[in-house]
Motif scaffolding. Structure first.
Motif, PDB file in Angstrom:
ATOM      1  N   ILE A  42      -2.576   8.285  -5.114  1.00  0.00           N
ATOM      2  CA  ILE A  42      -1.997   9.576  -5.483  1.00  0.00           C
ATOM      3  C   ILE A  42      -2.683  10.662  -4.664  1.00  0.00           C
ATOM      4  N   THR A  43      -1.911  11.535  -4.005  1.00  0.00           N
ATOM      5  CA  THR A  43      -2.534  12.573  -3.192  1.00  0.00           C
ATOM      6  C   THR A  43      -1.580  13.753  -3.001  1.00  0.00           C
TER       7      THR A  43
ATOM      8  N   ARG B 138       7.661  10.569  -2.335  1.00  0.00           N
ATOM      9  CA  ARG B 138       7.470  11.991  -2.598  1.00  0.00           C
ATOM     10  C   ARG B 138       7.958  12.327  -4.002  1.00  0.00           C
ATOM     11  N   ILE B 139       7.165  13.152  -4.695  1.00  0.00           N
ATOM     12  CA  ILE B 139       7.539  13.553  -6.049  1.00  0.00           C
ATOM     13  C   ILE B 139       7.368  15.064  -6.163  1.00  0.00           C
ATOM     14  N   ARG B 140       8.379  15.714  -6.763  1.00  0.00           N
ATOM     15  CA  ARG B 140       8.338  17.166  -6.936  1.00  0.00           C
ATOM     16  C   ARG B 140       9.067  17.507  -8.233  1.00  0.00           C
ATOM     17  N   ASP B 141       8.415  18.324  -9.046  1.00  0.00           N
ATOM     18  CA  ASP B 141       9.002  18.759 -10.323  1.00  0.00           C
ATOM     19  C   ASP B 141       9.469  17.569 -11.157  1.00  0.00           C
ATOM     20  N   GLY B 142       8.703  16.496 -11.103  1.00  0.00           N
ATOM     21  CA  GLY B 142       9.014  15.325 -11.920  1.00  0.00           C
ATOM     22  C   GLY B 142      10.066  14.402 -11.368  1.00  0.00           C
ATOM     23  N   HIS B 143      10.628  14.743 -10.201  1.00  0.00           N
ATOM     24  CA  HIS B 143      11.667  13.925  -9.585  1.00  0.00           C
ATOM     25  C   HIS B 143      11.090  13.160  -8.388  1.00  0.00           C
ATOM     26  N   VAL B 144      11.470  11.900  -8.253  1.00  0.00           N
ATOM     27  CA  VAL B 144      11.196  11.170  -7.029  1.00  0.00           C
ATOM     28  C   VAL B 144      12.305  11.549  -6.056  1.00  0.00           C
ATOM     29  N   ASP B 145      11.966  12.406  -5.107  1.00  0.00           N
ATOM     30  CA  ASP B 145      12.975  12.996  -4.235  1.00  0.00           C
ATOM     31  C   ASP B 145      13.236  12.177  -2.984  1.00  0.00           C
ATOM     32  N   GLU B 146      12.185  11.519  -2.481  1.00  0.00           N
ATOM     33  CA  GLU B 146      12.318  10.943  -1.155  1.00  0.00           C
ATOM     34  C   GLU B 146      11.406   9.733  -1.036  1.00  0.00           C
ATOM     35  N   VAL B 147      11.897   8.683  -0.454  1.00  0.00           N
ATOM     36  CA  VAL B 147      11.076   7.510  -0.151  1.00  0.00           C
ATOM     37  C   VAL B 147      11.226   7.259   1.335  1.00  0.00           C
ATOM     38  N   THR B 148      10.099   7.278   2.050  1.00  0.00           N
ATOM     39  CA  THR B 148      10.142   7.049   3.483  1.00  0.00           C
ATOM     40  C   THR B 148       9.332   5.834   3.847  1.00  0.00           C
TER      41      THR B 148
ATOM     42  N   PHE C 268       0.881  -1.164   0.000  1.00  0.00           N
ATOM     43  CA  PHE C 268       0.000   0.000   0.000  1.00  0.00           C
ATOM     44  C   PHE C 268       0.920   1.216   0.000  1.00  0.00           C
ATOM     45  N   VAL C 269       1.008   1.894  -1.151  1.00  0.00           N
ATOM     46  CA  VAL C 269       1.967   2.971  -1.357  1.00  0.00           C
ATOM     47  C   VAL C 269       1.220   4.252  -1.717  1.00  0.00           C
ATOM     48  N   SER C 270       1.648   5.361  -1.129  1.00  0.00           N
ATOM     49  CA  SER C 270       1.114   6.657  -1.550  1.00  0.00           C
ATOM     50  C   SER C 270       2.200   7.420  -2.298  1.00  0.00           C
ATOM     51  N   ILE C 271       1.774   8.118  -3.333  1.00  0.00           N
ATOM     52  CA  ILE C 271       2.655   9.021  -4.071  1.00  0.00           C
ATOM     53  C   ILE C 271       2.145  10.426  -3.805  1.00  0.00           C
ATOM     54  N   ILE C 272       2.957  11.222  -3.108  1.00  0.00           N
ATOM     55  CA  ILE C 272       2.507  12.539  -2.661  1.00  0.00           C
ATOM     56  C   ILE C 272       3.322  13.639  -3.322  1.00  0.00           C
ATOM     57  N   GLY C 273       2.631  14.697  -3.693  1.00  0.00           N
ATOM     58  CA  GLY C 273       3.304  15.842  -4.277  1.00  0.00           C
ATOM     59  C   GLY C 273       2.304  16.951  -4.534  1.00  0.00           C
TER      60      GLY C 273
END
Length: 223
Positions: free
Chosen positions: A197-198, A212-222, A33-38
């Motif tokens: 997606i949220t 975490r995604i910002r400006d098309g980059h996956v910046d952080e995985v926690t 169960f994964v969320s992609i946030i940005g």
């Protein structure tokens, strides 16, 4: 189950080249169960469209179930969308002239499922989201939370192994949103893979893992 390697999606706006996704890489295992946030415009919906085989990357490789997506024919991709994936959208995407029952039944008609089996699967899906008592109501006769439950039942009815939910609580009040999140937890507990997606950090934290995604980059995985 899902592996994205250096994925880019590029748009040309006038003389400017815009990367909706810029060499983004991530992986999601079966049963997660994964969320992609940005924030808005970060590329997260583009990511969902590529994962859901609704769009294709301009660069990089998408591997689904161990096979590069480029190796699938258009017919095979259509089958993946219709059988493997369950889509849930912020705006519900219900057909206004159809009842809740008919909206849930629609993907089974596309699959060619026989009438008796369709009826039984629709009944079970609406029972799962506690909406069987509203099955003969049209979307305009349902609250926002009830419409989203119908949308979840529509995704459930095809028995997908992967649910893709794009801002599923975005148009709901906080209490109704929490009820919808409880449904996702129930789906996850019985073995389904969920990608949510949220832009809402509180919603994202409901998942086992946040990307975490910002400006098309996956910046952080926690974790």
């Amino acid at each position: 189950m899902i592996e994205l390697k250096e994925i880019s999606k590029i748009y040309t706006i006038g003389d400017e080249t815009v990367y909706a996704l810029d060499h983004a890489s991530m992986s999601i295992q079966e049963g997660e169960f994964v969320s992609i946030i940005g924030p808005s415009g970060s590329g997260k919906s583009t990511m969902m469209n590529i994962i859901g085989c609704l769009d294709v990357a301009d660069e990089g490789e998408y591997i689904l179930d161990g096979i590069s997506i480029e190796q699938y024919s258009e017919r095979e991709l259509a089958r993946i969308r219709n059988h493997k994936l369950g889509f849930i959208f912020q705006n519900f995407n219900l057909l206004p002239r159809l009842t809740a029952e008919e909206n849930v039944e629609l993907p089974l008609l596309y699959q060619g499922v026989k009438a008796a089996e369709r009826k039984e699967r629709v009944r079970k899906a609406l029972e799962k989201v506690e909406l069987s008592h509203r099955m003969h109501h049209r979307p305009t006769e349902l609250s926002g939370g009830q419409q989203q439950r119908v949308a979840i039942a529509r995704a459930l009815v095809t028995k997908p192994s992967l649910f893709l939910a794009d801002e599923p609580t975005g148009n709901l009040d906080s209490r109704t949103g929490q009820e919808i999140m409880c449904l996702f937890h129930e789906l996850h507990e019985v073995g389904n893979t969920i990608v949510l997606i949220t832009h809402d950090n509180g919603v994202a934290q409901e998942a086992e893992r946040m990307i975490r995604i910002r400006d098309g980059h996956v910046d952080e995985v926690t974790a």
